[in-house]
Design a protein around this motif. Structure first.
Motif, PDB file in Angstrom:
ATOM      1  N   ILE A 200       5.408   7.599  -5.899  1.00  0.00           N
ATOM      2  CA  ILE A 200       6.685   8.096  -6.415  1.00  0.00           C
ATOM      3  C   ILE A 200       6.817   9.597  -6.162  1.00  0.00           C
ATOM      4  N   ARG A 201       5.757  10.341  -6.425  1.00  0.00           N
ATOM      5  CA  ARG A 201       5.788  11.798  -6.177  1.00  0.00           C
ATOM      6  C   ARG A 201       6.064  12.100  -4.705  1.00  0.00           C
ATOM      7  N   LYS A 202       5.409  11.368  -3.820  1.00  0.00           N
ATOM      8  CA  LYS A 202       5.590  11.596  -2.384  1.00  0.00           C
ATOM      9  C   LYS A 202       6.992  11.218  -1.926  1.00  0.00           C
TER      10      LYS A 202
ATOM     11  N   SER B 206       0.837  -1.199   0.000  1.00  0.00           N
ATOM     12  CA  SER B 206       0.000   0.000   0.000  1.00  0.00           C
ATOM     13  C   SER B 206       0.873   1.250   0.000  1.00  0.00           C
ATOM     14  N   GLU B 207       0.327   2.291  -0.552  1.00  0.00           N
ATOM     15  CA  GLU B 207       1.026   3.578  -0.615  1.00  0.00           C
ATOM     16  C   GLU B 207       1.351   4.089   0.792  1.00  0.00           C
ATOM     17  N   GLN B 208       0.392   4.014   1.689  1.00  0.00           N
ATOM     18  CA  GLN B 208       0.579   4.528   3.051  1.00  0.00           C
ATOM     19  C   GLN B 208       1.680   3.762   3.796  1.00  0.00           C
ATOM     20  N   GLN B 209       1.684   2.455   3.669  1.00  0.00           N
ATOM     21  CA  GLN B 209       2.702   1.644   4.334  1.00  0.00           C
ATOM     22  C   GLN B 209       4.092   1.965   3.777  1.00  0.00           C
ATOM     23  N   ALA B 210       4.195   2.133   2.476  1.00  0.00           N
ATOM     24  CA  ALA B 210       5.479   2.456   1.854  1.00  0.00           C
ATOM     25  C   ALA B 210       5.997   3.814   2.338  1.00  0.00           C
ATOM     26  N   ILE B 211       5.129   4.797   2.432  1.00  0.00           N
ATOM     27  CA  ILE B 211       5.527   6.123   2.933  1.00  0.00           C
ATOM     28  C   ILE B 211       6.002   6.015   4.375  1.00  0.00           C
ATOM     29  N   SER B 212       5.295   5.254   5.179  1.00  0.00           N
ATOM     30  CA  SER B 212       5.661   5.066   6.575  1.00  0.00           C
ATOM     31  C   SER B 212       7.037   4.426   6.709  1.00  0.00           C
ATOM     32  N   TYR B 213       7.274   3.353   5.963  1.00  0.00           N
ATOM     33  CA  TYR B 213       8.570   2.666   6.017  1.00  0.00           C
ATOM     34  C   TYR B 213       9.685   3.564   5.499  1.00  0.00           C
TER      35      TYR B 213
ATOM     36  N   GLN C 174       0.910  -0.476  -9.885  1.00  0.00           N
ATOM     37  CA  GLN C 174      -0.373  -0.996  -9.417  1.00  0.00           C
ATOM     38  C   GLN C 174      -0.209  -1.518  -7.990  1.00  0.00           C
ATOM     39  N   LEU C 175      -0.752  -0.785  -7.034  1.00  0.00           N
ATOM     40  CA  LEU C 175      -0.699  -1.172  -5.631  1.00  0.00           C
ATOM     41  C   LEU C 175      -2.069  -1.671  -5.199  1.00  0.00           C
ATOM     42  N   ARG C 176      -2.118  -2.487  -4.165  1.00  0.00           N
ATOM     43  CA  ARG C 176      -3.423  -2.946  -3.657  1.00  0.00           C
ATOM     44  C   ARG C 176      -4.213  -1.779  -3.088  1.00  0.00           C
ATOM     45  N   GLN C 177      -3.494  -0.886  -2.400  1.00  0.00           N
ATOM     46  CA  GLN C 177      -4.142   0.308  -1.843  1.00  0.00           C
ATOM     47  C   GLN C 177      -3.276   1.510  -2.194  1.00  0.00           C
ATOM     48  N   GLY C 178      -3.845   2.451  -2.913  1.00  0.00           N
ATOM     49  CA  GLY C 178      -3.106   3.634  -3.306  1.00  0.00           C
ATOM     50  C   GLY C 178      -2.697   3.574  -4.772  1.00  0.00           C
ATOM     51  N   ASP C 179      -1.820   4.495  -5.130  1.00  0.00           N
ATOM     52  CA  ASP C 179      -1.428   4.661  -6.521  1.00  0.00           C
ATOM     53  C   ASP C 179       0.095   4.765  -6.613  1.00  0.00           C
ATOM     54  N   GLY C 180       0.696   3.990  -7.508  1.00  0.00           N
ATOM     55  CA  GLY C 180       2.146   3.975  -7.643  1.00  0.00           C
ATOM     56  C   GLY C 180       2.726   5.321  -8.048  1.00  0.00           C
TER      57      GLY C 180
END
Length: 67
Positions: A43-45, A12-19, A33-39
């Motif tokens: 990348i922008r974040k 998920s996008e949120q988990q990736a940002i957190s890590y 293509q993520l299960r939750q969020g947008d790839g």
């Protein structure tokens, strides 16, 4: 074999940002293509958090998916 270590896997996008905020990564491999969020959003974040981070993008999308 190549000297890489997989430090984490996120779906998920949120988990990736957190890590990303918690750990220091030399390279991020991101599927569009993520299960939750947008790839693309992820990348922008990530680039806002660290403009020098390296990101490899993968996807199963084809150009036919874009039309």
């Amino acid at each position: 074999m190549y000297g890489f270590t997989i430090a984490s896997v996120c779906d998920s996008e949120q988990q990736a940002i957190s890590y990303f905020g918690e750990y220091s990564y030399a390279l991020v491999i991101c599927d569009l293509q993520l299960r939750q969020g947008d790839g693309l959003s992820l990348i922008r974040k990530l680039k806002k958090l660290d403009p020098s981070c390296l990101i490899a993008v993968i996807s199963e999308q084809t150009t036919a998916d874009w039309t």
